[in-house]
Design a protein around this motif. Structure first.
Motif, short mmCIF file in Angstrom:
data_model
loop_
_atom_site.label_atom_id
_atom_site.label_comp_id
_atom_site.label_asym_id
_atom_site.label_seq_id
_atom_site.Cartn_x
_atom_site.Cartn_y
_atom_site.Cartn_z
N ALA A 115 -10.24 0.04 -9.41
CA ALA A 115 -11.57 0.25 -8.83
C ALA A 115 -12.41 1.19 -9.68
N ASP A 116 -11.77 2.17 -10.31
CA ASP A 116 -12.50 3.07 -11.21
C ASP A 116 -13.14 2.33 -12.37
N GLU A 117 -12.56 1.20 -12.76
CA GLU A 117 -13.07 0.42 -13.88
C GLU A 117 -14.02 -0.70 -13.43
N GLY A 118 -14.41 -0.64 -12.18
CA GLY A 118 -15.37 -1.63 -11.70
C GLY A 118 -14.77 -2.90 -11.16
N TRP A 119 -13.46 -2.98 -11.06
CA TRP A 119 -12.83 -4.17 -10.50
C TRP A 119 -12.95 -4.15 -8.98
N SER A 120 -13.17 -5.29 -8.39
CA SER A 120 -13.05 -5.43 -6.94
C SER A 120 -11.57 -5.63 -6.62
N VAL A 121 -11.09 -4.89 -5.63
CA VAL A 121 -9.65 -4.84 -5.35
C VAL A 121 -9.40 -5.04 -3.86
N GLU A 122 -8.39 -5.85 -3.54
CA GLU A 122 -7.96 -6.02 -2.16
C GLU A 122 -6.47 -5.72 -2.10
N VAL A 123 -6.09 -4.79 -1.20
CA VAL A 123 -4.70 -4.38 -1.03
C VAL A 123 -4.18 -4.96 0.28
N LEU A 124 -3.05 -5.65 0.22
CA LEU A 124 -2.44 -6.26 1.39
C LEU A 124 -1.13 -5.54 1.70
N ALA B 292 0.83 -1.21 0.00
CA ALA B 292 0.00 0.00 0.00
C ALA B 292 0.86 1.25 0.00
N GLY B 293 1.98 1.21 -0.75
CA GLY B 293 2.70 2.43 -1.02
C GLY B 293 1.94 3.24 -2.06
N PRO B 294 2.46 4.42 -2.43
CA PRO B 294 1.71 5.25 -3.39
C PRO B 294 1.45 4.55 -4.71
N ASN B 295 2.39 3.76 -5.21
CA ASN B 295 2.15 3.07 -6.48
C ASN B 295 1.07 1.99 -6.34
N GLY B 296 1.12 1.24 -5.25
CA GLY B 296 0.09 0.23 -5.04
C GLY B 296 -1.29 0.85 -4.90
N LEU B 297 -1.38 1.96 -4.18
CA LEU B 297 -2.68 2.61 -3.98
C LEU B 297 -3.18 3.26 -5.27
N VAL B 298 -2.29 3.82 -6.07
CA VAL B 298 -2.70 4.36 -7.38
C VAL B 298 -3.25 3.24 -8.25
N ALA B 299 -2.53 2.11 -8.31
CA ALA B 299 -3.00 0.99 -9.12
C ALA B 299 -4.37 0.52 -8.65
N ALA B 300 -4.55 0.38 -7.35
CA ALA B 300 -5.83 -0.08 -6.81
C ALA B 300 -6.95 0.88 -7.15
N ASN B 301 -6.69 2.18 -7.06
CA ASN B 301 -7.71 3.17 -7.39
C ASN B 301 -8.12 3.09 -8.86
#
Length: 543
Positions: free
Chosen positions: A21-30, A9-18
């Protein structure tokens, strides 16, 4: 089962997850740490009345990043603040080179070193105005950036072609000597090159120093109001509003590969978290290929190439709570958020040479941050929350300071090195040490313990030198987030375009995953409806 699992959940991981999620994917960040943010965090551990950033602080690349701009983080609480001046490089004789967001102020500072150097800076800035947008486009889009490169090639040709390209690949010492007669402009370029691990004599260090200088000239070196972690908070808040899940204290032990595809991850406590479509890894390349993915899924060439992977230099950092403003001899430095601490070009080269020889520098070049000057909310009025970091070798052969530092970084060695940095600051700010209320020392092993991506205190995910950039990052023949395992994407600073807080590696990984699983027609519509039923919202359709 989420569509995607993001490791880290660094900035790159959180950007990717966002973006997923914007495209409707369900996302889990560990995230393995107890809180998100990676190297973008703050706390009050130095002094309860002071906010101290743990790692990074100033974010010119974030200000320039179209990736972060499109996320609209200001709508989720993020606010930016600037110091009155961007950067200062004082000398022991009282002179001071100043980078300001107003080009006239910067030029005037350099003319004080030598008449006409202000105009030389303006010419470098004119080059930035012609080339900068396409350079940033190339940096922040997946490799190879074909359209941006084509536009940049045309602009380079119009601006002098090979002569301009030659300027950008020069060592920063040579670039400074060609462009300026006085020392001020040379110092601004060289100090900014050393924000990475590029010594003044390294090929390409001139282009990097110019890039960082022009980012400061155009965007400043802004900081998040309230602490570096405010940027992380905005990313997390945005992700959760889109249904994303973040779980901290969940270190990942390995990536599950089935039939050549990433099917999920196994956590350290034995939990299997499956991924329907993709796994995105905001971890270093050596950690991904050397620890998380079994060697049986990798080619012998990749494994051999990873043995040649080069980390950027180790980092040693000290945070201070000061009872008053730093008493710089050069008054202009009191208004700067960032101060470069080295007594001229020769001292910068001496510092770099000592590191190249495996020595702990005796007069360490320090990047010094004045956080209350940049953001008054960081500490009580009349005080200063400050920090400095310097680089040291990963493998230490000797101590140029003759105090016996060996690189064990015991408590005693940490205190010796912190005192050495304070003495270096005191050369340019007499009385600085008398203002220190409290300090915190972050040696290379400590930095790694707080964020495993900072291997040995390396903060950029691998060297910024030319031999490990573009198609060579992280190893020759890559340059893209795709990996040898289908559905697994490298989303960290070890991928193009490298270190800095801008979100591009995470965004590139998310885009690659989306391209791989773009759903046509009715299937896409059905998926959107399913997601709307689950979350009560309909995500935007952008494909």
């Amino acid at each position: 089962m989420p569509d995607a699992v993001v490791i880290g959940a660094g900035p790159n991981g959180l950007v990717a997850a966002n973006l997923l999620a914007d495209e409707g994917w369900s996302v889990e960040v560990l995230e393995e740490q107890a809180e998100p943010g990676g190297a973008v965090r703050h706390n009050r551990e130095v002094d309860a009345d002071f906010v101290s950033d743990l790692f990074s602080s100033f974010y010119p690349l974030a200000a320039a990043s179209p990736v972060l701009a499109r996320l609209g983080l200001e709508d989720h609480g993020l606010r930016w603040s600037h110091a009155p001046r961007v950067l200062a490089h004082p000398l022991s004789d009282g002179r001071c080179a100043v980078l300001a967001r107003g080009i006239d102020a910067t030029a005037s500072s350099l003319d004080a070193f030598h008449p006409g150097d202000g105009d030389a800076w303006r010419r470098l800035h004119e080059m930035w105005e012609r080339l900068g947008p396409d350079i940033l486009d190339a940096l922040f889009t997946p490799f190879p950036p074909l359209r941006a490169t084509a536009r940049l090639g045309m602009r380079l040709k119009a601006a002098g072609g090979l002569r301009m390209a030659r300027t950008l690949i020069l060592p920063v010492r040579r670039m400074g000597n060609e462009e300026f007669r006085g020392e001020g402009g040379k110092l601004l370029l060289a100090g900014n090159a050393l924000h990475a691990d590029l010594p003044p004599e390294a090929a390409g260090s001139g282009g990097f120093g110019w890039l960082m200088s022009m980012l400061g000239q155009t965007y400043g070196f802004p900081v998040p109001v309230g602490g570096a972690g405010a940027l992380t908070t905005a990313l997390v808040r945005r992700l959760r509003k889109r249904g994303g899940i973040l779980r901290c204290e969940q270190p990942v032990r390995s990536i599950i590969v089935r039939d050549g595809r990433a099917a999920g991850v196994l956590t350290a406590d034995g939990e299997t978290v499956r991924a329907r479509r993709a796994v995105l890894a905001d971890v270093s390349a050596p950690a991904l290929y050397g620890e998380l993915v079994s060697a049986e899924h990798l080619s012998s060439q990749l494994i051999a190439d990873l043995r040649r992977f080069q980390w950027d230099l180790a980092t040693f950092k000290v945070d201070w709570a000061c009872n008053g403003p730093v008493p710089w001899q050069a008054e202009a430095a009191t208004q700067a958020g960032t101060v470069h601490v080295a007594d001229g070009m020769e001292e910068l080269t001496r510092f770099a040479a000592q590191i190249a020889m495996g020595q702990v520098p005796d007069r360490p070049f320090a990047l010094f941050g004045q956080m209350t000057t940049a953001d008054p909310s960081r500490s009580p009025q009349g005080t200063e929350a400050a920090w400095a970091y310097t680089h040291v070798p990963h493998v230490i052969k000797s101590d140029a300071g003759d105090e016996g530092l060996t690189g064990t970084w015991s408590t005693k060695e940490q205190e010796i090195m912190a005192d050495r940095i304070e003495r270096q600051v005191e050369r340019f700010a007499p009385g600085f040490r008398s203002l220190i209320r409290a300090r915190r020392v972050l040696a290379p092993p400590t930095l790694q313990s707080l964020d495993s991506n900072l291997h040995g205190g390396a903060i950029n995910g691998g060297t910024a030198a030319m031999h490990q950039q573009l198609v060579f990052r992280p190893v020759p023949g890559t340059g893209r987030p795709e990996t040898p395992v289908r559905g697994l994407y490298l989303a960290s600073a070890s991928a193009h375009p490298g270190g800095g807080v801008h979100g591009a590696p995470g965004a590139n990984a998310a885009r690659a995953a989306l391209r791989r699983h773009r759903l046509p027609g009715l299937a896409r519509a059905q998926r959107v409806l399913t997601h709307r039923d689950r979350t009560g919202r309909t995500p935007p359709l952008t494909h």
